[in-house]
Design a protein around this motif. Structure first.
Motif, short mmCIF file in Angstrom:
data_model
loop_
_atom_site.label_atom_id
_atom_site.label_comp_id
_atom_site.label_asym_id
_atom_site.label_seq_id
_atom_site.Cartn_x
_atom_site.Cartn_y
_atom_site.Cartn_z
N ASP A 44 0.85 -1.19 0.00
CA ASP A 44 0.00 0.00 0.00
C ASP A 44 0.89 1.25 0.00
O ASP A 44 0.48 2.31 0.46
N ALA B 73 -0.68 4.27 -1.84
CA ALA B 73 -1.81 4.88 -1.12
C ALA B 73 -1.28 5.75 0.00
O ALA B 73 -1.80 6.84 0.25
N ARG B 74 -0.24 5.30 0.69
CA ARG B 74 0.32 6.09 1.80
C ARG B 74 0.95 7.37 1.27
O ARG B 74 0.81 8.43 1.87
N ARG C 204 -7.54 5.07 -1.29
CA ARG C 204 -7.66 3.66 -0.90
C ARG C 204 -6.85 2.81 -1.87
O ARG C 204 -6.92 3.01 -3.09
N GLN C 205 -6.10 1.87 -1.33
CA GLN C 205 -5.27 0.99 -2.16
C GLN C 205 -6.09 -0.23 -2.62
O GLN C 205 -6.85 -0.80 -1.84
N GLU D 117 -5.07 -3.82 -3.81
CA GLU D 117 -3.99 -4.78 -4.08
C GLU D 117 -4.56 -5.86 -4.98
O GLU D 117 -5.52 -6.54 -4.61
#
Lengths: 222, 124
Positions: free
Chosen positions: A73, A76-77, A87-88, A90
């Motif tokens: 993520d 996203a971070r 929002r990630q 995956e």
């Protein structure tokens, strides 16, 4: 047992296309401009988006962002530092995003589209597979970095042909890479005539004003 | 390599249509793939073999018809077929076209299905 021919004539990805059409209708009804960002890995989609989000949010515009990667993520971070909601997704190995996942992640995040002006989807870094999948976006943004060379559009015409706007990133590195932006733009127009092209640098901010002005003009009139 | 995803979509679509038509088995699947569909037929065939396992399409033959790109060239005022398979440029005047008429298809055309006459699920 009898054998017979069953005539069908339907699109193989019709299910994805139907979900995408429903999403597009939801975005439109809520007055949201939805964009799908596609490029190879390493073009600088995330850095470009970070800068874009920061500028939009500073101007009081509301954004929501979904970012797809095979794993982690990290993006996203990074994007969350801009202050917008992120929002990630995956994909656990999938090379592209599909329309159904967009709807699922909007629901899981609990986002109210009425409270969003721009919805960004950063696709998985890949210049082939995302071309086939409509995500309900209104604008498909293809990105190409100065470090990739001018002929990328000619090598991957299917994806470039599906784009509505093209961004040349890392233009601050053009001289070091002997990158000819005019030549790259001509190649983009060879595979996708007439689309707007913005040469930008997320690092120096070059070209971001013109891109933001174009993006602002895409807002639905009240 | 998104052809496995596409093969899974194809198998779902074909299986639903075949079952609805009362089929007990699918022997052949006919599809059309445009040159600019972004799909590699060989990879799709491999994905198809995997995706059909334990379905009524198992061991079905996949027949792929390739559709070349055809664009409308405004300066020439006619439909033309670019020389290079992934090009949208008119072979006569060289102008890139923004009006692609064919070559982006990814269509399920027909199925050859086997019905069990002793147990017709959908009488016709």
């Amino acid at each position: 047992m009898t054998t017979r021919l069953l005539e069908l004539r339907s699109q193989v990805l019709s299910k994805n296309d139907q979900v995408a059409a429903q999403l597009r209708a939801r975005f439109e009804a809520a007055g949201v401009v939805a964009l799908n960002l596609v490029s190879s890995p390493g073009t600088g989609k995330t850095a470009f988006l970070e800068r874009t989000l920061a500028l939009l949010i500073a101007a009081g515009v509301r954004t929501a962002t979904l970012v797809g990667d095979l794993a982690t993520d990290n993006d996203a971070r990074r994007l969350a530092r801009s202050g917008g909601v992120v929002r990630q997704i995956e994909t656990h190995g999938y090379c592209h995003l599909e329309a159904a996942w967009i709807g699922e992640h909007i629901a899981a995040a609990g986002w109210d589209l009425q409270q969003v002006d721009y919805f960004f989807i950063e696709n998985v870094g890949n210049l082939v597979c995302p071309a086939s999948y409509d995500l309900g976006e209104r604008i498909r943004v293809v990105l190409l970095s100065a470090t990739e060379g001018e002929d990328k559009p000619l090598k991957y015409p299917v994806l470039f042909n599906s784009a509505d706007v093209a961004i040349i990133t890392k233009i601050d590195l053009a001289a070091a890479c002997e990158f000819d932006a005019d030549h790259a733009a001509a190649n983009i127009h060879t595979v996708r005539p007439g689309i707007p092209i913005f040469a930008t640098s997320a690092k120096s901010g070059a070209g971001m004003d013109a891109w933001l002005a174009w993006l602002t003009a895409q807002r639905p009139s009240p | 390599m998104h052809e496995l995803s596409i093969a899974l979509s194809l198998v779902h679509l074909a299986q639903d249509a075949a079952l609805q038509a009362g089929a007990v088995q699918v022997k052949r699947v006919q599809i059309e793939v445009g040159a600019m569909a972004g799909v590699v037929p060989e990879a799709l065939e491999l994905g198809f073999t995997i995706a059909t396992r334990e379905t009524i399409l198992e061991s079905a033959e996949l027949r792929v018809t390739l559709v070349p790109v055809v664009v409308f060239c405004s300066p020439c005022g006619q439909e033309v077929e670019p020389t290079n398979s992934l090009s949208i440029c008119c072979p006569l005047c060289g102008t890139p076209s923004d009006d692609i008429r064919r070559g982006q298809e990814l269509d399920l055309v027909s199925l050859e299905i086997v019905e069990d006459p002793l147990n017709p699920e959908q009488p016709l």
